[in-house]
Design a protein around this motif. Structure first.
Motif, PDB file in Angstrom:
ATOM      1  N   SER A 100       5.428 -43.235  19.994  1.00  0.00           N
ATOM      2  CA  SER A 100       5.195 -42.074  19.147  1.00  0.00           C
ATOM      3  C   SER A 100       3.740 -41.998  18.705  1.00  0.00           C
ATOM      4  O   SER A 100       3.140 -40.913  18.686  1.00  0.00           O
ATOM      5  CB  SER A 100       6.130 -42.154  17.936  1.00  0.00           C
ATOM      6  OG  SER A 100       6.030 -40.999  17.164  1.00  0.00           O
ATOM      7  N   GLU A 146       1.632 -28.664  17.331  1.00  0.00           N
ATOM      8  CA  GLU A 146       2.002 -29.918  17.975  1.00  0.00           C
ATOM      9  C   GLU A 146       1.811 -31.100  17.041  1.00  0.00           C
ATOM     10  O   GLU A 146       2.662 -31.983  16.955  1.00  0.00           O
ATOM     11  CB  GLU A 146       1.169 -30.118  19.244  1.00  0.00           C
ATOM     12  CG  GLU A 146       1.947 -30.916  20.278  1.00  0.00           C
ATOM     13  CD  GLU A 146       1.043 -31.573  21.299  1.00  0.00           C
ATOM     14  OE1 GLU A 146      -0.003 -30.964  21.606  1.00  0.00           O
ATOM     15  OE2 GLU A 146       1.388 -32.676  21.769  1.00  0.00           O
ATOM     16  N   TYR A 147       0.707 -31.081  16.322  1.00  0.00           N
ATOM     17  CA  TYR A 147       0.388 -32.197  15.455  1.00  0.00           C
ATOM     18  C   TYR A 147       1.489 -32.436  14.432  1.00  0.00           C
ATOM     19  O   TYR A 147       1.920 -33.567  14.189  1.00  0.00           O
ATOM     20  CB  TYR A 147      -0.947 -31.952  14.747  1.00  0.00           C
ATOM     21  CG  TYR A 147      -1.419 -33.144  13.969  1.00  0.00           C
ATOM     22  CD1 TYR A 147      -1.250 -33.227  12.586  1.00  0.00           C
ATOM     23  CD2 TYR A 147      -2.033 -34.211  14.612  1.00  0.00           C
ATOM     24  CE1 TYR A 147      -1.676 -34.341  11.884  1.00  0.00           C
ATOM     25  CE2 TYR A 147      -2.465 -35.321  13.919  1.00  0.00           C
ATOM     26  CZ  TYR A 147      -2.283 -35.377  12.560  1.00  0.00           C
ATOM     27  OH  TYR A 147      -2.699 -36.478  11.859  1.00  0.00           O
ATOM     28  N   ARG A 196       4.453 -34.058  15.989  1.00  0.00           N
ATOM     29  CA  ARG A 196       4.190 -35.465  16.330  1.00  0.00           C
ATOM     30  C   ARG A 196       4.150 -36.341  15.111  1.00  0.00           C
ATOM     31  O   ARG A 196       4.716 -37.447  15.098  1.00  0.00           O
ATOM     32  CB  ARG A 196       2.838 -35.593  17.043  1.00  0.00           C
ATOM     33  CG  ARG A 196       2.776 -34.927  18.360  1.00  0.00           C
ATOM     34  CD  ARG A 196       3.088 -35.867  19.494  1.00  0.00           C
ATOM     35  NE  ARG A 196       3.332 -35.093  20.687  1.00  0.00           N
ATOM     36  CZ  ARG A 196       4.534 -34.699  21.054  1.00  0.00           C
ATOM     37  NH1 ARG A 196       5.587 -35.017  20.349  1.00  0.00           N
ATOM     38  NH2 ARG A 196       4.670 -33.974  22.140  1.00  0.00           N
ATOM     39  N   PHE A 212      -3.044 -26.568  17.868  1.00  0.00           N
ATOM     40  CA  PHE A 212      -3.168 -27.941  17.417  1.00  0.00           C
ATOM     41  C   PHE A 212      -2.138 -28.272  16.340  1.00  0.00           C
ATOM     42  O   PHE A 212      -1.387 -29.242  16.449  1.00  0.00           O
ATOM     43  CB  PHE A 212      -4.584 -28.185  16.897  1.00  0.00           C
ATOM     44  CG  PHE A 212      -4.700 -29.427  16.067  1.00  0.00           C
ATOM     45  CD1 PHE A 212      -4.866 -29.359  14.692  1.00  0.00           C
ATOM     46  CD2 PHE A 212      -4.599 -30.677  16.660  1.00  0.00           C
ATOM     47  CE1 PHE A 212      -4.955 -30.517  13.932  1.00  0.00           C
ATOM     48  CE2 PHE A 212      -4.686 -31.833  15.902  1.00  0.00           C
ATOM     49  CZ  PHE A 212      -4.868 -31.757  14.525  1.00  0.00           C
ATOM     50  N   MET A 262       1.591 -40.603  21.407  1.00  0.00           N
ATOM     51  CA  MET A 262       1.678 -39.142  21.501  1.00  0.00           C
ATOM     52  C   MET A 262       0.880 -38.482  20.381  1.00  0.00           C
ATOM     53  O   MET A 262       0.232 -37.448  20.583  1.00  0.00           O
ATOM     54  CB  MET A 262       3.135 -38.702  21.421  1.00  0.00           C
ATOM     55  CG  MET A 262       3.997 -39.351  22.459  1.00  0.00           C
ATOM     56  SD  MET A 262       4.698 -38.168  23.594  1.00  0.00           S
ATOM     57  CE  MET A 262       6.035 -37.575  22.596  1.00  0.00           C
ATOM     58  N   LEU A 263       0.958 -39.088  19.198  1.00  0.00           N
ATOM     59  CA  LEU A 263       0.199 -38.551  18.072  1.00  0.00           C
ATOM     60  C   LEU A 263      -1.291 -38.607  18.401  1.00  0.00           C
ATOM     61  O   LEU A 263      -2.037 -37.655  18.131  1.00  0.00           O
ATOM     62  CB  LEU A 263       0.500 -39.356  16.805  1.00  0.00           C
ATOM     63  CG  LEU A 263      -0.189 -38.869  15.528  1.00  0.00           C
ATOM     64  CD1 LEU A 263       0.311 -37.496  15.136  1.00  0.00           C
ATOM     65  CD2 LEU A 263       0.047 -39.849  14.382  1.00  0.00           C
ATOM     66  N   SER A 323      -2.306 -35.782  20.570  1.00  0.00           N
ATOM     67  CA  SER A 323      -2.379 -34.454  19.984  1.00  0.00           C
ATOM     68  C   SER A 323      -3.482 -34.342  18.934  1.00  0.00           C
ATOM     69  O   SER A 323      -3.842 -33.234  18.522  1.00  0.00           O
ATOM     70  CB  SER A 323      -1.027 -34.068  19.385  1.00  0.00           C
ATOM     71  OG  SER A 323      -0.744 -34.895  18.289  1.00  0.00           O
TER      72      SER A 323
END
Lengths: 405, 538
Positions: free
Chosen positions: B366, A218-219, A222, A215, B369-370, B373
């Motif tokens: 964006s 990736e977080y 992002r 997690f 996508m956030l 996740s």
């Protein structure tokens, strides 16, 4: 009253935002009451109110600079005792460069601007400078407040020194060697991490941490990207607001020179654009505070969480190695006792770290959720407020103009 | 009286049309509109009378004879452009055209290349002033009457005509390709054969139309709306077949500009009567306007500006005893400057709003996508909703930028070009004045020469001298008449222009503000929908 270092595993602390914690904890309150911007540095006045016995007086006031904050952060992150804790990210360096440059360029006598435009641009840029200033104060304050709120970190000796020592801390900035050293340490860290994960026999038995690792990886990526994009949106809004200045001025001068029938229209329009500019500017700064800053903070915080995971992984690797060493010792039946002792130590260390890390990561999640919730609500409310104000302003202007036909 | 006449025409039209279609065979002209040709002949007389009542005040020496002439000639086919009162007036164009055509690959002269008359230096104005003063006393009266007529025209049912330019279509391939636009006219005016009709026109046809109108009317003081600008870059992209958004934007920009151009042109009461305009709107085949390279809007602008420069270089110290013209000159000069400034600022606004739109779109992606996740379900959903809101807001920004441009920015651009035409017309008046002055100087010289010849006693040369004096006396009279006429026309034109401008600006401002209101209302809707989602995070 000493609190046990080890948190009972599996206990979830209730989600609460930082300010709530602070409000309910009179034992240690820290705030930055004042700040002064000098040529190339900012001086923060840190005020502490505490009922804790560690402090000599209940109320303290000291002056600190950005480097002092960085030093404090580094002492925490380099302290093995806090390996199982997410170290609050250091506040970013105060950066007035861009703003100062803009003001300078404006002052350099750009003759294409009228006096009116110049005054408005100056006002706009000064506002920007002030906003940046307020933000940097806020970020330094949040850093201290998080430390003060953390049950373990708040009791750190260096923290007391930072809050109380009324002389200059004389923390010199890192010299080049140290900076380079830090840079290399990061590289070594990532290499190490890669090695560890590739290590045979190293299994992540805990699902919780497996999930967190995937997690967070990736977080973090992002949130960094979204932060960047949010910044660009905010800057576009700013450009738009700035564009309204010459439009308003041009409309104003048209209004004064035009034929009678068009005067009202143009003058009203000039006034409208001036007020729209202010509204648009507020939209930009609210997006900055509620969105950009939020994302930026969690970019740094998620990095700190990643660092914690790395440390735990390191401890796990050490534990594994100790296991292997113990097996080897037992096989050869040589130096078993020291190997056992070492293995025990590593095991303990790892388990303590894991327990602490679990708590910290859970706190991180609840902190994140409540921060996002608060900021998204406030963002939506502010956007609504500005849109309603703009709409009202526009509709009123339309009424006047239609009536003027 | 005006209304009554027009009503008669309208009642006449439908019945004749019906009869024609049923009974007549197509005459051997081979033109599609055969039946209507008869009707035109019938309606002609009514129309001529209408024209003369609609035109400038009955007391004026020359009821604008141009339109009447045009109608009496039977065909609606290609006309020689030389329906001009005075051939000399073309000199300006011939001169400027030569210079302009240097820029274009074709170097053929575009109008009849008359020799440029020598421009003699300024005469002391004592000869002129007394006359002008007497004229200027009467001028205001005419002006007042004209403004009344303008009122009637504006209110009247006469201006019932609507033009649309639509359906841009690429014709042909490669560098010879061009865009064809559909020009649809809806009208109840009797001068047209039908109430609704459409034709296909290409950009050079529009330029050709403008060149014809400019040639006929500019130099007598009518403010002819300028045609849209040529754009080599824009058109090349379209020809080459780039199907991207910038070429569709370019075509749309051009389409809108062409529509505005035609709408402005038909709003002009004199131009509306012009047969070339009618032909442009109606006839299915139009002779290809060649040599339009140099006579685009920019070309005409350059021509007008060169005329202005030429006038200035001659250092005409025209004794403007008519303060009205001096005032107007100054007023339009100021307006031009102000509008240019405003236009530049609005263009910057359009640019930045487009940037904002692009950045908002990137942020939306964006954020989505956030949201994906994010492992907390409610927060994840809220972030996805935020992404959707931002995507919709991006659309809003795009639409607003569209409005910024097409409603606000293009209007300003149009008026900057229109004001150049006004300035051109004012400069023509100065040139006209200069010509009159020159004629007076020449007359004086001829008189002096004749006096000398009388003394020298050369009878054959004397007769020639007397003839020349007669000739130049006529020219002086004509010069004075022309100057009065152009001054009168310009006063009326400027009055009409200013009225239109006020109306235009007011309408555009309101339309633009409404677009801004619309955007804000939508924003309110979107954020109100999002707020509960944010609150739902637990």
């Amino acid at each position: 009253m000493e609190e046990p270092l080890e948190m009972p595993p599996g206990e979830e602390s209730k989600p609460c935002s930082l300010s709530e914690e602070l409000a309910t904890d009179p034992s240690l309150q820290v705030e930055i009451s004042d700040a002064v911007s000098e040529r190339d540095k900012v001086k923060f006045t840190v005020q502490t109110k505490s009922s804790l016995p560690h402090f000599t007086r209940p109320a303290l006031s000291v002056v600190r600079q950005h480097e002092d904050f960085v030093w404090l952060h580094d002492t925490f992150s380099e302290n093995d005792e806090y390996a199982g804790i997410i170290i609050p990210p250091a506040p970013p360096r105060p950066d007035f460069e861009a703003s100062r440059e803009k003001l300078q360029r404006l002052g350099e006598g750009n003759s294409t601007l009228t006096r009116e435009e110049f005054a408005k641009m100056k006002q706009e840029l000064e506002g920007e400078y002030l906003a940046i200033f307020k933000k940097t104060v806020a970020m330094h304050e949040v850093f201290l407040q998080r430390l003060a709120a953390h049950p373990v970190l708040r009791r750190d000796h260096n923290f007391y020194v930072f809050l109380e020592y009324d002389q200059d801390l004389s923390v010199r900035g890192k010299n080049r060697k140290e900076l380079l050293g830090g840079f290399f340490r990061n590289i070594v860290k990532s290499a190490d991490e890669a090695l560890i994960t590739g290590m045979s026999g190293l299994k992540e038995v805990d699902e919780f941490f497996e999930h967190e690792r995937t997690f967070l990886l990736e977080y973090h990526a992002r949130v960094r990207d979204t932060c960047l994009k949010a910044d660009r949106v905010m800057r576009s809004h700013k450009s738009l607001a700035e564009d309204y200045i010459p439009i308003s001025v041009a409309l104003g001068s048209l209004g004064t020179q035009e034929v009678r029938q068009l005067q009202t229209s143009f003058l009203k329009l000039a006034e409208l654009f001036e007020r729209l500019r202010k509204l648009e500017g507020r939209v930009a700064s609210d997006e900055d505070l509620k969105l950009s800053d939020l994302l930026k903070y969690y970019m740094r915080d998620s990095q700190a969480a990643k660092d914690l995971l790395y440390r735990r992984l390191r401890a796990l690797a050490d534990y594994e190695n100790a296991n292997k060493a113990l097996d080897r010792a037992r096989m050869r039946n040589k130096e078993v006792k020291p190997a056992e002792a070492h293995q025990q130590l590593c095991c303990q260390h790892f388990e303590q770290l894991s327990a602490s890390a679990k708590q910290e990561l859970t706190d991180f999640k609840s902190r994140r959720i409540s921060a996002f919730r608060k900021n998204l609500i406030e963002l939506a409310e502010l956007e609504l407020k500005h849109a309603k104000a703009s709409s009202l302003l526009l509709r009123n202007t339309l009424i006047v103009l239609k009536g003027d036909a | 009286p005006v209304r009554h006449v027009t009503e008669r025409i309208w009642s006449a039209q439908p019945s004749t049309e019906g009869k024609m279609a049923a009974e007549r065979e197509p005459p051997p002209l081979g033109d599609a509109r055969q039946p209507e040709l008869e009707e035109l002949e019938d309606g002609e007389d009514l129309f001529t009378s209408t024209v003369s009542t609609l035109e400038s005040s009955p007391s004026s020496p020359e009821p604008a004879s141009l339109p009447a002439e045009d109608i009496s000639t039977n065909s609606n086919g290609p006309k020689p452009a030389e329906i001009i009162l005075d051939d000399d007036r073309e000199d300006l164009f011939a001169e400027a055209t030569e210079e302009v055509s240097l820029d274009s690959p074709e170097r053929e002269p575009i109008l009849s290349p008359d020799p440029t008359p020598a421009i003699t230096p300024v005469t002391p104005t004592t000869l002129v002033t007394p006359r002008m003063e007497s004229k200027s006393i009467t001028a205001p009266v005419i002006f007042d009457r004209s403004s009344e007529e303008i009122e009637e025209e504006a209110n009247g049912d006469v201006f019932d005509i609507e033009i649309n330019v639509s359906d841009p279509e690429k014709v042909g391939d490669g560098m010879n390709a061009y865009m064809a636009y559909r020009v649809t006219t809806k009208t109840s005016l009797s001068m047209f054969h039908k109430n609704e009709f459409s034709v296909k026109r290409r950009f050079s046809d529009f330029l050709g139309l403008h060149s014809k109108l400019a040639t006929k009317y500019l130099h007598v003081g009518y403010i002819v709306p300028p045609a849209p600008e040529k754009s080599i870059v824009g058109m090349t992209k379209v020809k080459v077949g780039k199907e991207d958004s910038s070429s569709t934007e370019f075509v749309e920009k051009r389409r809108a500009a062409l529509e505005r151009y035609l709408q402005r042109t038909v709003k002009h009461p004199t131009l509306l009567q012009d047969p070339d305009l009618r032909q442009f709107l109606e006839s299915s085949e139009l002779p290809r306007a060649v040599n339009t390279q140099a006579l685009s809007g920019a070309g005409i602008l350059r021509m007008v500006n060169k005329a202005a420069d030429a006038v200035n270089k001659m250092t005409i110290k025209m004794n403007e005893s008519d303060a009205w013209f001096e005032e107007k000159q100054q007023q339009f000069e100021n307006l031009d400057q102000q509008l240019r400034k405003l236009h530049a600022s609005v263009e910057a606004l359009v640019c930045h709003r487009k940037e904002l739109s692009a950045n908002t779109a990137a942020f939306a992606k964006s954020a989505a996508m956030l949201g994906n996740s994010e492992d907390h379900t409610a927060l994840s959903r809220a972030l996805s909703q935020l992404a959707e809101v931002e995507e919709k807001i991006d659309q809003l920004h795009q639409e607003q930028a569209f409005a910024d441009f097409y409603v606000f920015s293009e209007l300003l651009g149009d008026y900057i070009r229109l004001i150049a035409a006004v300035k051109g017309v004012l400069d023509h008046r100065m040139k006209c004045w200069q010509k009159w002055q020159d004629a007076q100087v020449t007359l004086q010289k001829k008189r002096e020469a004749e006096a000398k010849l009388q003394l020298a006693n050369k009878p054959d040369k004397l007769q020639q001298a007397k003839d020349e004096i007669k000739e130049w006396e006529t020219k002086v009279q004509q010069g004075e008449r022309d100057f009065e006429q152009i001054s009168k026309t310009i006063r009326k034109e400027v009055g009409r222009f200013e009225k239109e401008r006020v109306k235009d600006f007011k309408a555009v401002i309101i339309k633009y503000l409404e677009s801004l209101v619309q955007t804000q209302q939508q924003l309110i809707k979107y954020w109100e929908a999002f707020l509960p989602e944010a609150k739902a995070i637990s």
